[in-house]
Design an enzyme around this catalytic site. Structure first.
Site, PDB file in Angstrom:
ATOM      1  N   GLU A  99     -28.016 -28.818 -10.941  1.00  0.00           N
ATOM      2  CA  GLU A  99     -28.124 -27.569 -11.696  1.00  0.00           C
ATOM      3  C   GLU A  99     -27.139 -27.461 -12.860  1.00  0.00           C
ATOM      4  OE1 GLU A  99     -29.841 -24.713  -8.122  1.00  0.00           O
ATOM      5  OE2 GLU A  99     -27.686 -25.088  -8.263  1.00  0.00           O
ATOM      6  N   LYS A 112     -23.749 -32.514 -10.681  1.00  0.00           N
ATOM      7  CA  LYS A 112     -23.279 -31.541  -9.694  1.00  0.00           C
ATOM      8  C   LYS A 112     -23.426 -32.058  -8.269  1.00  0.00           C
ATOM      9  CE  LYS A 112     -24.282 -26.958  -7.769  1.00  0.00           C
ATOM     10  NZ  LYS A 112     -25.192 -25.798  -7.779  1.00  0.00           N
TER      11      LYS A 112
END
Length: 695
Positions: A423, A491
């Protein structure tokens, strides 16, 4: 080994009360001593504010004595009972809590006072509580007492959908006094307090009746413990060689199972599994208690391998959200179904931030993959004929066809403007994970249509065959998305999930290149589930020690004595982070064993790190059979369990193990252990043989 690894104990409670153990049963969830609890499917607020409604918990009681003593707090995962034992020179006080595993509308507190020596003086304990019947989410009002039990009822302030019904909650509980007294000369006494919680009065009263009857006959706790015993008999994952790893595995399995309903549940309503479980999810906390891809990708595989009924309950939750998914797709301007990135009850998108619901469309492929794995493990076609499974799978396929853009330049279909699982990036084109998930779910839609003799639109196969899967021919690796520059930060696990769990074929060289490209740039403080996927990747390549070093990073996310996980290693983020537990547990269950759920077999290729001597996985459910596996360094032992009821005249399809290197076929006979050498680097298979036989 020091003590029972299934019991987590401490002389003190965690300083951060978020890491107190949660007790849940698939319907009710509560963090011990907390003033609030939650009920599955009870949310307050419309989109942007929708969250699990806080329900006041009358059992939030702490025992206090004037006489000083030694405290001991224990969570027994064998039985799902948390106990505080206070031992003083004259008396032992035991206070126990549990969310009833069989009767899911019940929660219980029991208190035992037992003297060490006779005395002519009464002994009194104080029951301290800050309970109030008020809730910021539910308008509770007093209701007539029922059979001596206090009763409140109310409904949430705001419905999930405009104009929709607000969920109702009834609580009936045994009144709790401010003190309990053991009379002079009496050696011991015990008290039981029950809480019944339900969405309607009839169920609340019936549950309270059941609790009173069981308490009167001495069957309340035994029926709870029997239900947990039954669960553990159907599944057990244990390792030998590392007590730390063993306790972590047990804790993960316990908390994951606690999030699911009873295997005997017939209510037909299960509210799904959120990242923090039922004990968490208040407003702006722990992802609001919503259901994400976490259920299907991170949590579900560990449960589906052992419990087809529980797996089906999770999938039936998704089927109940089809109307909402249709609405989501139409709102985006597409056909078919767009499953919500954050789902509550209706299936409409509940994510407070539009971009995730709009762009994190890989959720469609994640859910479809869970349905596919369920069918490959069970061959239960009723999921698709009697239920709405086929509508979901085909609706997802229609969405992909509608969402994809054809490019005449490269003769490929593209998914534009998406957010990958990583994300850190958004509005990118051709996320390699998203496109691969779309390809697989389209292929399964075609397969299912063929199975059900349903004509499949040719576009399903066309998009599946021609969707762009980004690949760098020069570096021989998969870029995370079109335009991704190698070395950019990531991430969480994303591209490294192409081989597992998605099953995209690739050479060992490409698999290695993907792992090496992303391992060094993945955020070391990212969510806990990531390193389990890297560990699985290195185990696929035969590098068990490297896999183990990465898996051990997860230990930093285990907080306090009760094996409660935090989302981030510093203790921040979601609490009781089932997603992280699920990724970690998959590294053990699917990584060490090499289990892969495939169309015509359950493949396996075991590999253990040096510090483990064996891995025991009991209760694997495959095509209606249960199998116990024992993996050692150089050999594998498997037992096909006897069928329940001793169906001596029944006919069953025979199972056999096929060893790849030698081609040896080893038939399995119920109850008879079969041991064979481990074939390093070879993928072996458990499959049906070509005949059936009576036994």
């Amino acid at each position: 080994m020091s003590g029972d690894p299934y019991t987590f104990s401490s002389d003190s409670l965690p300083t951060d009360l978020r890491f107190l153990p949660p007790l849940a049963n698939g319907l009710l969830g509560w963090r011990v001593y907390n003033n609030t609890m939650h009920m599955g499917g009870v949310y307050n607020g419309e989109r942007g504010e929708c969250h699990r409604a806080d329900v006041p918990c009358p059992l939030a009681v702490m025992v206090e004595t004037e006489e000083a003593g030694q405290d001991r707090y224990s969570l027994d995962t064998h039985t799902g009972v948390f106990t505080h034992t206070l031992t003083s020179p004259s008396v032992t006080v035991s206070q126990s809590f549990y969310s009833h595993r069989y009767h899911s509308n019940l929660m219980v507190m029991e208190i035992l006072l037992a003297r060490h020596v006779t005395s002519e003086v009464a002994f009194t304990v104080n029951l301290a509580t800050s309970f109030t019947s008020q809730s910021k989410d539910i308008d509770f009002q007093p209701a007539p007492d029922y059979r001596g039990g206090s009763h409140i009822q109310g409904h949430t302030h705001t419905a999930e959908l405009p104009g929709g019904p607000c969920p109702t909650v009834h609580l009936i509980w045994t009144p709790i006094p401010s003190t309990l007294t053991l009379p002079p000369e009496q050696t011991q006494d015990r008290w039981g307090f029950i809480l019944a919680a339900a969405n309607c009065l009839d169920v609340a009263e019936a549950s309270f009746d059941e609790g009173l009857e069981l308490m009167a006959t001495g069957g309340l706790r035994p029926s709870h413990e029997k239900a947990w015993e039954e669960l553990w008999l159907q599944s057990k994952v244990e390792v030998a060689g590392s007590e730390r790893l063993l306790k972590a595995v047990i804790g993960c399995m316990f908390y994951l199972l606690s999030a699911f309903p009873s295997i005997h549940d017939t209510s037909g309503f299960f509210g799904g599994v959120s990242p923090g479980g039922l004990s968490n999810g208040s407003e702006a906390q722990d992802y609001w208690g919503h259901v994400f891809w976490d259920q299907e990708i991170w949590i579900y595989p560990n449960v589906a391998l052992f419990y087809p009924k529980l797996a089906r309950a999770a999938l039936e939750y998704r089927m109940r959200t089809i109307d909402g998914a249709k609405y989501n797709a139409q709102k985006q301007g597409f056909k078919g179904l767009k499953l919500a990135w954050q789902s509550a009850v209706s299936g409409r998108e509940m994510c407070p931030e539009d971009i995730y619901g709009q762009q994190e469309i890989h959720i469609n492929g994640d859910v479809a993959l869970a349905f596919q794995n369920y069918y490959y493990l069970t061959e239960d076609v009723t999921m698709f004929t009697d239920g709405q499974g086929r509508q979901l799978i085909w609706g997802v396929a229609d969405y992909w066809v509608s969402r994809a853009t054809w490019s005449p330049d490269d003769q490929k279909y593209h998914l534009l403007g998406v957010m990958p699982p990583d994300e850190y990036y958004y509005n990118v084109n051709n996320s390699v994970y998203t496109n691969t998930a779309a390809k697989l779910s389209l292929q399964f839609a075609v397969e299912l249509a063929d199975l059900l003799k349903h004509p499949a639109p040719k576009e399903w196969q066309d998009v599946a065959d021609n969707i762009q899967i980004p690949f760098d021919q020069q570096s021989l690796y998969h870029p995370e998305f079109e335009g991704y520059s190698k070395g950019y930060p990531v991430k969480q696990a994303d591209t490294v999930m192409l081989s597992y769990p998605l099953g995209l074929p690739m050479s060992p060289e490409i698999r290695r290149n993907d792992l090496e490209a992303y391992e060094t740039v993945t955020d070391p403080h990212g969510p806990a589930m990531t390193w389990g996927m890297f560990a699985i990747g290195w185990l696929e390549l035969g590098e068990a020690e490297k896999a183990q070093r990465l898996l051990e990073k997860c230990f930093r996310n285990i907080q306090g004595p009760f094996q409660v996980w935090s989302e981030s290693s510093d203790g921040s983020g979601a609490v009781n982070f089932l997603t992280g537990m699920g990724g970690f547990l998959q590294a053990v269950v699917f990584g060490y064993s090499g289990f892969r759920v495939q169309k015509e077999c359950l493949a396996f290729s075991p590999l253990l790190p040096n510090d483990l001597s064996e891995l025991c996985i009991r209760g694997v459910s495959y095509l209606g059979h249960q199998l116990d596996w024992l993996f050692r360094k150089d050999e594998v032992c498997v037992i096909l369990r006897e069928q329940e009821g001793g169906a001596a005249s029944a006919k069953i399809c025979d199972l056999q193990v096929v060893l790849k290197a030698s081609g040896t076929q080893i038939p399995l006979t119920p109850g008879a252990p079969v041991t064979f050498p481990r074939e390093p680097g070879c993928v072996c298979r458990l499959e049906l043989s070509s005949f059936c036989w009576p036994f």
